[in-house]
Design an enzyme around this catalytic site. Structure first.
Site, PDB file in Angstrom:
ATOM      1  N   SER A  22       8.254 -16.225   6.149  1.00 51.72           N
ATOM      2  CA  SER A  22       9.146 -15.785   5.066  1.00 51.72           C
ATOM      3  C   SER A  22      10.255 -16.789   4.747  1.00 51.72           C
ATOM      4  CB  SER A  22       9.777 -14.443   5.447  1.00 51.72           C
ATOM      5  OG  SER A  22      10.790 -14.122   4.510  1.00 51.72           O
ATOM      6  N   LYS A  73       6.655  -0.793   3.888  1.00 49.51           N
ATOM      7  CA  LYS A  73       7.508  -0.300   2.793  1.00 49.51           C
ATOM      8  C   LYS A  73       7.451   1.217   2.597  1.00 49.51           C
ATOM      9  CE  LYS A  73       7.465  -4.450  -0.081  1.00 49.51           C
ATOM     10  NZ  LYS A  73       7.187  -4.998  -1.407  1.00 49.51           N
ATOM     11  N   ASN A  94      12.081  -1.659  -0.292  1.00 46.33           N
ATOM     12  CA  ASN A  94      12.066  -3.040   0.223  1.00 46.33           C
ATOM     13  C   ASN A  94      13.470  -3.491   0.624  1.00 46.33           C
ATOM     14  OD1 ASN A  94      13.293  -3.619  -2.257  1.00 46.33           O
ATOM     15  ND2 ASN A  94      12.219  -5.554  -2.490  1.00 46.33           N
ATOM     16  N   ASP A 109      11.672  -4.766  -6.159  1.00 44.90           N
ATOM     17  CA  ASP A 109      10.541  -5.566  -6.665  1.00 44.90           C
ATOM     18  C   ASP A 109      10.419  -5.453  -8.189  1.00 44.90           C
ATOM     19  OD1 ASP A 109       9.709  -6.514  -4.184  1.00 44.90           O
ATOM     20  OD2 ASP A 109       8.382  -4.825  -3.827  1.00 44.90           O
ATOM     21  N   GLY A 133      -3.538  -3.275 -11.271  1.00 41.41           N
ATOM     22  CA  GLY A 133      -3.042  -2.978  -9.925  1.00 41.41           C
ATOM     23  C   GLY A 133      -2.390  -1.610  -9.824  1.00 41.41           C
ATOM     24  N   GLY A 135      -1.019  -0.836  -6.357  1.00 42.32           N
ATOM     25  CA  GLY A 135      -0.390  -0.873  -5.037  1.00 42.32           C
ATOM     26  C   GLY A 135       1.128  -0.934  -5.149  1.00 42.32           C
ATOM     27  N   ALA A 137       3.440  -3.489  -5.329  1.00 44.23           N
ATOM     28  CA  ALA A 137       4.055  -4.340  -6.353  1.00 44.23           C
ATOM     29  C   ALA A 137       3.790  -3.766  -7.746  1.00 44.23           C
ATOM     30  CB  ALA A 137       3.505  -5.756  -6.252  1.00 44.23           C
ATOM     31  N   LYS A 159     -11.889   1.235  -8.420  1.00 46.79           N
ATOM     32  CA  LYS A 159     -12.000   2.604  -7.902  1.00 46.79           C
ATOM     33  C   LYS A 159     -11.962   2.574  -6.368  1.00 46.79           C
ATOM     34  CE  LYS A 159     -12.534   5.523 -11.437  1.00 46.79           C
ATOM     35  NZ  LYS A 159     -13.641   6.235 -12.007  1.00 46.79           N
ATOM     36  N   GLY A 258       4.574 -15.806  -9.774  1.00 47.34           N
ATOM     37  CA  GLY A 258       5.193 -14.778  -8.935  1.00 47.34           C
ATOM     38  C   GLY A 258       6.424 -15.225  -8.149  1.00 47.34           C
TER      39      GLY A 258
HETATM   40  P1  NAD Z   1      -1.110  -3.508  -2.054  1.00 48.46           P
HETATM   41  O1  NAD Z   1      -2.026  -3.638  -0.879  1.00 48.46           O
HETATM   42  O2  NAD Z   1      -0.109  -2.405  -2.088  1.00 48.46           O
HETATM   43  O3  NAD Z   1      -2.000  -3.394  -3.399  1.00 48.46           O
HETATM   44  C1  NAD Z   1      -3.153  -4.175  -3.576  1.00 48.46           C
HETATM   45  C2  NAD Z   1      -3.703  -3.982  -4.997  1.00 48.46           C
HETATM   46  O4  NAD Z   1      -4.798  -4.906  -5.200  1.00 48.46           O
HETATM   47  C3  NAD Z   1      -4.277  -2.586  -5.262  1.00 48.46           C
HETATM   48  O5  NAD Z   1      -4.044  -2.210  -6.604  1.00 48.46           O
HETATM   49  C4  NAD Z   1      -5.784  -2.793  -5.056  1.00 48.46           C
HETATM   50  O6  NAD Z   1      -6.583  -1.840  -5.734  1.00 48.46           O
HETATM   51  C5  NAD Z   1      -5.947  -4.167  -5.658  1.00 48.46           C
HETATM   52  N1  NAD Z   1      -7.164  -4.853  -5.253  1.00 48.46           N
HETATM   53  C6  NAD Z   1      -7.569  -5.105  -3.989  1.00 48.46           C
HETATM   54  N2  NAD Z   1      -8.762  -5.750  -4.017  1.00 48.46           N
HETATM   55  C7  NAD Z   1      -9.089  -5.900  -5.331  1.00 48.46           C
HETATM   56  C8  NAD Z   1     -10.199  -6.489  -6.018  1.00 48.46           C
HETATM   57  N3  NAD Z   1     -11.209  -7.056  -5.361  1.00 48.46           N
HETATM   58  N4  NAD Z   1     -10.198  -6.459  -7.383  1.00 48.46           N
HETATM   59  C9  NAD Z   1      -9.175  -5.894  -8.067  1.00 48.46           C
HETATM   60  N5  NAD Z   1      -8.107  -5.321  -7.461  1.00 48.46           N
HETATM   61  C10 NAD Z   1      -8.071  -5.332  -6.117  1.00 48.46           C
HETATM   62  O7  NAD Z   1      -0.391  -4.918  -2.173  1.00 48.46           O
HETATM   63  P2  NAD Z   1       1.032  -5.242  -2.878  1.00 48.46           P
HETATM   64  O8  NAD Z   1       2.121  -5.093  -1.889  1.00 48.46           O
HETATM   65  O9  NAD Z   1       1.111  -4.499  -4.152  1.00 48.46           O
HETATM   66  O10 NAD Z   1       0.839  -6.807  -3.130  1.00 48.46           O
HETATM   67  C11 NAD Z   1      -0.017  -7.254  -4.168  1.00 48.46           C
HETATM   68  C12 NAD Z   1       0.278  -8.716  -4.431  1.00 48.46           C
HETATM   69  O11 NAD Z   1       1.622  -8.835  -4.903  1.00 48.46           O
HETATM   70  C13 NAD Z   1       0.215  -9.631  -3.198  1.00 48.46           C
HETATM   71  O12 NAD Z   1      -0.361 -10.844  -3.587  1.00 48.46           O
HETATM   72  C14 NAD Z   1       1.681  -9.826  -2.821  1.00 48.46           C
HETATM   73  O13 NAD Z   1       1.889 -11.060  -2.160  1.00 48.46           O
HETATM   74  C15 NAD Z   1       2.309  -9.836  -4.199  1.00 48.46           C
HETATM   75  N6  NAD Z   1       3.737  -9.474  -4.207  1.00 48.46           N
HETATM   76  C16 NAD Z   1       4.572 -10.351  -4.815  1.00 48.46           C
HETATM   77  C17 NAD Z   1       5.923 -10.060  -4.891  1.00 48.46           C
HETATM   78  C18 NAD Z   1       6.827 -11.067  -5.544  1.00 48.46           C
HETATM   79  O14 NAD Z   1       8.050 -10.919  -5.420  1.00 48.46           O
HETATM   80  N7  NAD Z   1       6.280 -12.025  -6.265  1.00 48.46           N
HETATM   81  C19 NAD Z   1       6.443  -8.857  -4.364  1.00 48.46           C
HETATM   82  C20 NAD Z   1       5.546  -7.966  -3.757  1.00 48.46           C
HETATM   83  C21 NAD Z   1       4.194  -8.286  -3.705  1.00 48.46           C
END
Ligand code: NAD
Length: 288
Positions: A22, A73, A94, A109, A133, A135, A137, A159, A258
């Site tokens: 980090s 988180k 966060n 975020d 997405g 998840g 973020a 899905k 990002g």
């Molecule tokens: P998460 O595990 O909560 O969510 C993952 C997401 O990716 C879900 O929507 C999932 O369905 C999707 N996914 C997984 N495999 C997939 C595929 N093959 N095809 C399509 N979608 C798919 O993760 P998160 O915490 O939301 O993090 C997601 C990304 O965001 C990571 O790369 C993380 O590093 C980045 N992030 C960046 C910041 C920033 O400040 N830039 C902050 C938080 C997270």
């Protein structure tokens, strides 16, 4: 170091796993020193089942705050005393501020995403966004953009286990912001995704696609979705230029990586801890 850290120095930390890579300790410690604030910031590798003990320790040691990263988180949101409006809707935090023994959970975020766009001269108010997405973020971005006046948000997800959560997020947004239009689609429906991106002002990838080991992939399969002037933002910051951004740039889109979101979510957390502004331009130059 021996001049900076004394018996009075307040402690802040990042918790999650992994945390060794980090950039947060460097960014915060530089800012504390620069502003003459008597705090130190470290990182602790903490697993989900250890989160409650970590927050108890935060109270015991009277720490000023903690940042929380993956995978902790959502667990952290369950153990704080109070949640900000966005953290309540999202169910994740966060940033935790310790106000005299009362732990207040925030999620910065989404604010980081919006302020990064603003830093590039783009406002979300009145705009239509398509977001891939569901998840952590993605949810933070969707909720913050809705609270900040976006007109419409189309959400696409595979899905998987996140899909039901995506439907719940849409419901929660509709309840909080009745004027907005929010729809959820299966990301496998490429034609629908192309149509929604074409009618959007901003497209966001908030999935893990584009990040290792999926660094050769992009969520946008049909490049006719892109047009000059469309804003394309990626939350993935490693690699800095994802395949999505490279292809969008070739099509004349305005591309935003990002890294800036990472910076601006830290700026928002810093203000919550200290009430002061991080020296953003200096931090950007040194660490971003
Ligand atoms: P998460 O595990 O909560 O969510 C993952 C997401 O990716 C879900 O929507 C999932 O369905 C999707 N996914 C997984 N495999 C997939 C595929 N093959 N095809 C399509 N979608 C798919 O993760 P998160 O915490 O939301 O993090 C997601 C990304 O965001 C990571 O790369 C993380 O590093 C980045 N992030 C960046 C910041 C920033 O400040 N830039 C902050 C938080 C997270």
């Amino acid at each position: 170091m021996e001049q900076r850290i004394s018996g009075h120095t307040g402690l802040l930390a990042l918790i999650g796993s992994p945390v060794g890579h980090s950039g947060s300790p460097a960014m915060y410690n530089y800012s504390f020193e620069r502003l003459g604030l008597d705090y130190a910031y470290v990182a602790f590798d903490i697993q989900v089942e250890e989160v409650k003990a970590a927050l108890d320790a935060m109270k015991l040691f009277r720490m000023r705050g903690m940042n929380v990263t993956m995978p902790c988180k959502m667990e952290a949101a369950k153990h704080v005393d109070e949640l900000s409006p966005a953290a309540r809707i999202i169910g994740a935090v966060n940033t935790i501020v310790n106000d005299d023994g009362r732990l207040i959970g925030h999620i910065t975020d989404g604010e980081g995403f919006v302020n990064n766009l603003r830093d590039h001269g783009i406002e979300v108010k009145g705009k239509k966004l398509t977001v891939a997405g569901g998840g952590g973020a993605a949810t933070a971005i969707q909720v913050q953009c809705a609270l900040d006046g976006a007109r419409e948000i189309s959400i696409f997800n595979i899905k998987d286990d996140f899909f039901p959560r995506t439907l719940e997020t849409a419901e929660k947004i509709r309840a909080e912001v009745p004027d907005i239009t929010v729809n959820v689609y299966d990301i496998a429906d490429t034609d629908k995704m192309t149509e929604e991106i074409q009618s959007s002002d901003i497209f966001v990838n908030a999935t893990i696609v584009g990040m290792k080991p999926m660094d050769g992939e992009s969520v946008v399969k049909d490049l006719s979705a892109f047009r000059p002037g469309l804003v394309v933002a990626d939350v993935v910051y490693n690699p800095e230029e994802t395949r999505l951004l490279r292809e969008a740039k070739e099509a004349g889109c305005i591309c935003i990586g990002g890294k800036g979101m990472l910076l601006w979510q830290g700026v928002a957390a810093f203000r919550l801890y200290t009430g002061q502004d991080m020296p953003v331009e200096e931090v950007k130059e040194r660490y971003f």
